[in-house]
Write a protein that holds these residues in place. Sequence first.
Motif, PDB file in Angstrom:
ATOM      1  N   PHE A 140       0.913  -1.019  -0.724  1.00  0.00           N
ATOM      2  CA  PHE A 140       0.104   0.136  -0.105  1.00  0.00           C
ATOM      3  C   PHE A 140       1.179   1.215   0.360  1.00  0.00           C
ATOM      4  O   PHE A 140       2.210   1.111   0.213  1.00  0.00           O
ATOM      5  CB  PHE A 140      -1.003   0.031   1.178  1.00  0.00           C
ATOM      6  N   ALA A 141       0.170   1.938  -0.207  1.00  0.00           N
ATOM      7  CA  ALA A 141       0.536   3.915  -0.791  1.00  0.00           C
ATOM      8  C   ALA A 141      -0.280   4.427   0.220  1.00  0.00           C
ATOM      9  O   ALA A 141      -1.306   3.979   0.060  1.00  0.00           O
ATOM     10  CB  ALA A 141       1.219   4.362  -1.883  1.00  0.00           C
ATOM     11  N   ALA A 142       0.203   5.534   1.236  1.00  0.00           N
ATOM     12  CA  ALA A 142      -0.495   5.609   2.573  1.00  0.00           C
ATOM     13  C   ALA A 142      -0.448   7.671   2.846  1.00  0.00           C
ATOM     14  O   ALA A 142       1.184   7.622   2.378  1.00  0.00           O
ATOM     15  CB  ALA A 142      -1.317   5.278   3.428  1.00  0.00           C
ATOM     16  N   THR A 143      -0.712   8.217   2.938  1.00  0.00           N
ATOM     17  CA  THR A 143      -0.535   9.754   3.817  1.00  0.00           C
ATOM     18  C   THR A 143      -0.988   9.767   5.000  1.00  0.00           C
ATOM     19  O   THR A 143      -2.488   9.996   4.642  1.00  0.00           O
ATOM     20  CB  THR A 143      -0.485  10.560   2.521  1.00  0.00           C
ATOM     21  N   GLU A 168      -1.728   5.336  -7.036  1.00  0.00           N
ATOM     22  CA  GLU A 168      -1.047   6.259  -6.056  1.00  0.00           C
ATOM     23  C   GLU A 168      -2.182   7.729  -6.575  1.00  0.00           C
ATOM     24  O   GLU A 168      -1.884   7.544  -8.315  1.00  0.00           O
ATOM     25  CB  GLU A 168      -0.054   6.426  -5.504  1.00  0.00           C
ATOM     26  N   HIS A 169      -2.503   8.334  -6.011  1.00  0.00           N
ATOM     27  CA  HIS A 169      -4.121   9.167  -7.112  1.00  0.00           C
ATOM     28  C   HIS A 169      -2.999  10.739  -6.356  1.00  0.00           C
ATOM     29  O   HIS A 169      -2.111  10.472  -4.962  1.00  0.00           O
ATOM     30  CB  HIS A 169      -5.102   9.361  -6.451  1.00  0.00           C
ATOM     31  N   PRO A 170      -2.371  11.798  -6.839  1.00  0.00           N
ATOM     32  CA  PRO A 170      -1.711  12.699  -7.089  1.00  0.00           C
ATOM     33  C   PRO A 170      -2.775  13.799  -6.336  1.00  0.00           C
ATOM     34  O   PRO A 170      -1.626  14.448  -4.855  1.00  0.00           O
ATOM     35  CB  PRO A 170      -1.149  13.731  -8.477  1.00  0.00           C
ATOM     36  N   ALA A 171      -3.442  13.189  -5.506  1.00  0.00           N
ATOM     37  CA  ALA A 171      -4.507  14.437  -4.461  1.00  0.00           C
ATOM     38  C   ALA A 171      -4.435  13.683  -3.477  1.00  0.00           C
ATOM     39  O   ALA A 171      -5.200  14.245  -2.400  1.00  0.00           O
ATOM     40  CB  ALA A 171      -5.970  14.495  -4.992  1.00  0.00           C
ATOM     41  N   MET A 172      -4.281  12.364  -2.562  1.00  0.00           N
ATOM     42  CA  MET A 172      -3.970  12.044  -1.692  1.00  0.00           C
ATOM     43  C   MET A 172      -4.079  12.505  -0.302  1.00  0.00           C
ATOM     44  O   MET A 172      -4.089  12.918   0.418  1.00  0.00           O
ATOM     45  CB  MET A 172      -3.225  10.501  -1.472  1.00  0.00           C
ATOM     46  N   GLY A 173      -2.629  13.153  -0.757  1.00  0.00           N
ATOM     47  CA  GLY A 173      -1.950  14.417   0.531  1.00  0.00           C
ATOM     48  C   GLY A 173      -2.928  15.438   0.878  1.00  0.00           C
ATOM     49  O   GLY A 173      -3.634  15.745   1.591  1.00  0.00           O
ATOM     50  N   MET A 174      -3.474  16.568  -0.208  1.00  0.00           N
ATOM     51  CA  MET A 174      -4.374  16.568  -0.530  1.00  0.00           C
ATOM     52  C   MET A 174      -5.872  16.264   0.570  1.00  0.00           C
ATOM     53  O   MET A 174      -6.480  17.104   1.040  1.00  0.00           O
ATOM     54  CB  MET A 174      -4.999  17.585  -1.176  1.00  0.00           C
ATOM     55  N   LEU A 175      -6.022  15.227  -0.050  1.00  0.00           N
ATOM     56  CA  LEU A 175      -7.607  14.780   0.650  1.00  0.00           C
ATOM     57  C   LEU A 175      -7.288  14.891   2.064  1.00  0.00           C
ATOM     58  O   LEU A 175      -8.224  14.827   2.526  1.00  0.00           O
ATOM     59  CB  LEU A 175      -8.395  13.713  -0.287  1.00  0.00           C
ATOM     60  N   ALA A 176      -6.610  13.996   2.431  1.00  0.00           N
ATOM     61  CA  ALA A 176      -6.128  13.687   3.376  1.00  0.00           C
ATOM     62  C   ALA A 176      -6.374  14.882   4.858  1.00  0.00           C
ATOM     63  O   ALA A 176      -6.655  14.769   5.617  1.00  0.00           O
ATOM     64  CB  ALA A 176      -5.279  12.263   3.778  1.00  0.00           C
ATOM     65  N   GLN A 177      -5.404  15.881   4.015  1.00  0.00           N
ATOM     66  CA  GLN A 177      -5.331  17.128   4.719  1.00  0.00           C
ATOM     67  C   GLN A 177      -6.424  18.137   5.359  1.00  0.00           C
ATOM     68  O   GLN A 177      -6.869  18.426   6.016  1.00  0.00           O
ATOM     69  CB  GLN A 177      -4.289  17.994   4.121  1.00  0.00           C
TER      70      GLN A 177
END
Length: 944
Positions: A140-143, A168-177
């Motif tokens: 898995f890849a996670a933020t 991986e989606h480029p917006a993963m970090g933005m969504l988590a934030q």
Amino acid sequence: MECFFDREPVEGRVRPAILRSWRRCRAAGLAPGTLDFGDPVELDWDGPLVRAARPVVERVLPVLADADAALLLGDEKARLLLLRTGDRALSRELDARHHWPGVSYAEEFVGTNAFAGALRERLPFPASGFDHLSACLQPFAATGVPVLDPLTGQVRGAVAVVCLIGREHPAMGMLAQRVADAIERRLLEHSSERERDLLQAFLRTEAMPRPLPGGGLPPGELTPGDRVLLEDRAVELIARGQRAAVQVPLSGGRVAVLRSVPRIESAGVVGVLAQVRIEGGPWEPMADLPFLAPPAPIEGPMGTMGTVGSVGPVSEIGAAEAAKTVAAATKPGVAETGRRPEAAPVPEMPVQHGSYEDPWLLLAGEPGVGRLAASARRRLRILFEAAMGIGQTLDVVRTAEELAEATVSRFADLVTVDLAESVLRGQEADAPSADLRRVAIRGADGTPGLSASRGQLVRYPPSSSQARCLAEGWPVLSPGPGGENRSLIAAPLSAHGNILGVVTFLRRATPFADDDLSLAEQLSARTGVCIDNARRFTREHATALALQRAMLPRRLPEQNAVEAAYRYQLAYEAAGYAWFDVIPLSGARVALVVGEVAGSGLQAAAAMGRLRTTISNFSALDLPPEEILAHLDDLVCRLVVEQAEQAGDDAAGLLGDIAEDTTLGRAGDAATGTTCLYAVYDPTSQCCGLASAGHPPPAVVGPDGTVKLLHTRAGPPLGRGGPPFETTELSLPEGSRLVLYTGGLLADDPADPRIGTQRLRQALDTDPGRTAEETCASALSVLPHGRCRDDVIVLAACTRALSPGHIAYWDLPADPAAVRRVRAEAARQLSDWNLDDLVFTTELIFSELVTNAIRYGAEPIRARLLLDRTLICEVFDASDTSPHPRRAVATDEGGRGLFLVAQLSERWGTRYTRRGKVIWAEQSLDQETQEGTGEPWTVLGLPE
């Protein structure tokens, strides 16, 4: 990861946050092959965090389905509370690896992961594939993003967005934030609702606590410091939201007891009152309340804060000031100490001396206080993270990138940094100009970029906010491009009154406010100082490096004693200054020198140049190695004293960490000092004498390929004083390889220096026929990935032997008749060497030198003739008297012998041995013979 656990260096290939987590795991003794989730535990599935997060999570389910991702919510102990995903394949993978609610993602169970990393770092923490230590997490890849309490700043939990590797989606970090921000806003709203209901309930109260006679201290006699301290602790208890108590020490040895009392109505807890009693100990109604532990510092994003068992500190703006501001603006507000708000129908009770059986009300919750505290805390958190993240390196571009990384998504949606061209070159900043170079650009996902990309020239029109900012030297707030809700802040990057560039913050949803303008100014001011420090370092480092290279030999001198080669490897971090030299000596000998100056900068480079020049001058005197190091030691001591006189206690900046002494400021035990190794090889005897001043021992590779490190009698580093230096002599048969190096070659693994020694042995244990160039390449192979923390020099010398056919010597008696014999023998030998044109001058030179030895020297006397790149005439005798030429007048019958020797030879001199001295003279050969002797002696075509 395998390299890391094998104790091989991985810096530069692994992100710092991941590397810190790996180090924590290794310190805890975790083994990657044995990590897995533990059994699930029962948790509060309907606690405040879950209630605040559930609506937010449900709203993002369509986004998760489109992105093939899952969203996980955990508590402050990294235990999974919620798991939502819109992708069935991902759901099956998660279930197959026991990703169930109630399992723990703590580092002590599953090692490095996004959940635990976000909680430990208090920052967004991405982890992907083999960043994870546990095999159950590597697909898995996670933020992960921490969820912080808006009022207290404490970590309440973490949010992680997870997907499969390769998807991986480029917006993963933005969504988590954004999910974390939304949960924090709901937590703040819940607190505000309770405070509002509490205030209304308080206004409906019909009576105040009654004071009773006694000897206590009324609230009116509290000192201002006591009031602030009580209000701070009261805000902590109110934010806690439950029944609790804490003892607060006051001035004068007094003790106050604070308690929080939730107001419960049919809808549940609607708010909290904070009550206080001074002296007298806990009163009866508080006997059933759990007392919090005494205050003890804990670490948070704002530094040391909070108390054990408490909810953290009040905002830095001060609870009292915030309360008064809100109360004045909103009327009902925060109840002041010992008084009912003005809107209350019950008249104010008089203040009397006495202890209180019932407590008096100190504070009541109010939404405005929480909002002000949250806003101030968020700004302080951004400033703290910027202070920790900006200026970590002395690189101009990287410092600008750190500013963008620290502020994007937390403060702005898009950040660009533009610097003047002169700053990038390390020069002083030019006058403010609108023509800049873009060095950093970073934006949240989905934010449209500006016209110029990284590395391009940026030209701002005079009417732009950036041009106004550069001209005025102040931050400018203006509407941003693309919509009425967008806003832009342009802040100057300045240091010491010079403007270095401009940073642009762009926000697209919520416009910037005046408080944001102040925050942008503080961020840009700090970054400007860091960039200026990096610029100054760049300039000084480039100057010192240029000076250092100018002082190193441009090419190795021509000589036949050894086949020499070198390698110079620059460090990737700040390092000391190393030098080397190959110096031809009289008698076909050669000196090999390697040294290292502790410290860095221009002073270290200048010291290196002075030492190298001094060694060259002393070598010309043909002094033994131990005497040369003794002279160098005296020079370094003088340099230390000179530097101490100029800079006081900063003498360490020149030659290492020099500890001040009561006499001459000798180096302390912890000082590394300046080291040097000086070796002299004689091809006529195939012997080498070397002396060391704290330098690593050289390696010797025999003709058969055997490798050994010489255990020389090393003296102390230069400048420390101590016992005298000693010369170690050893035999180096023809074909041996002598390898000199600096300490940086073996110091790449500070945990165990023996590892470097073993690697060097293995690297040199190769075919015996290797050249000097190949030997240098083999020695440098011990550096992992070709990188080193310190400058590394490797100097390899493959020894040669002067053929016996090129050596002629004669033992002479102390009889003037021996002069005729040596002249005849020398003429006959030159004829055999096809050097008949040098017979006349050689006969004159030997006549004068032998005559001086017979007249002024002592037996035994020996004459020697060597054929190397030059023709060398030598006369040995047992006397220590040094001859010197004198200017003879016309009437003198003598005194012209050495003058003739000097005129007939290319150079001449005297060197001392353990049993006397040698007077020598060299004559140059013609071009054809000189070119022939430049090759190994076995191919000259001359008789052996």
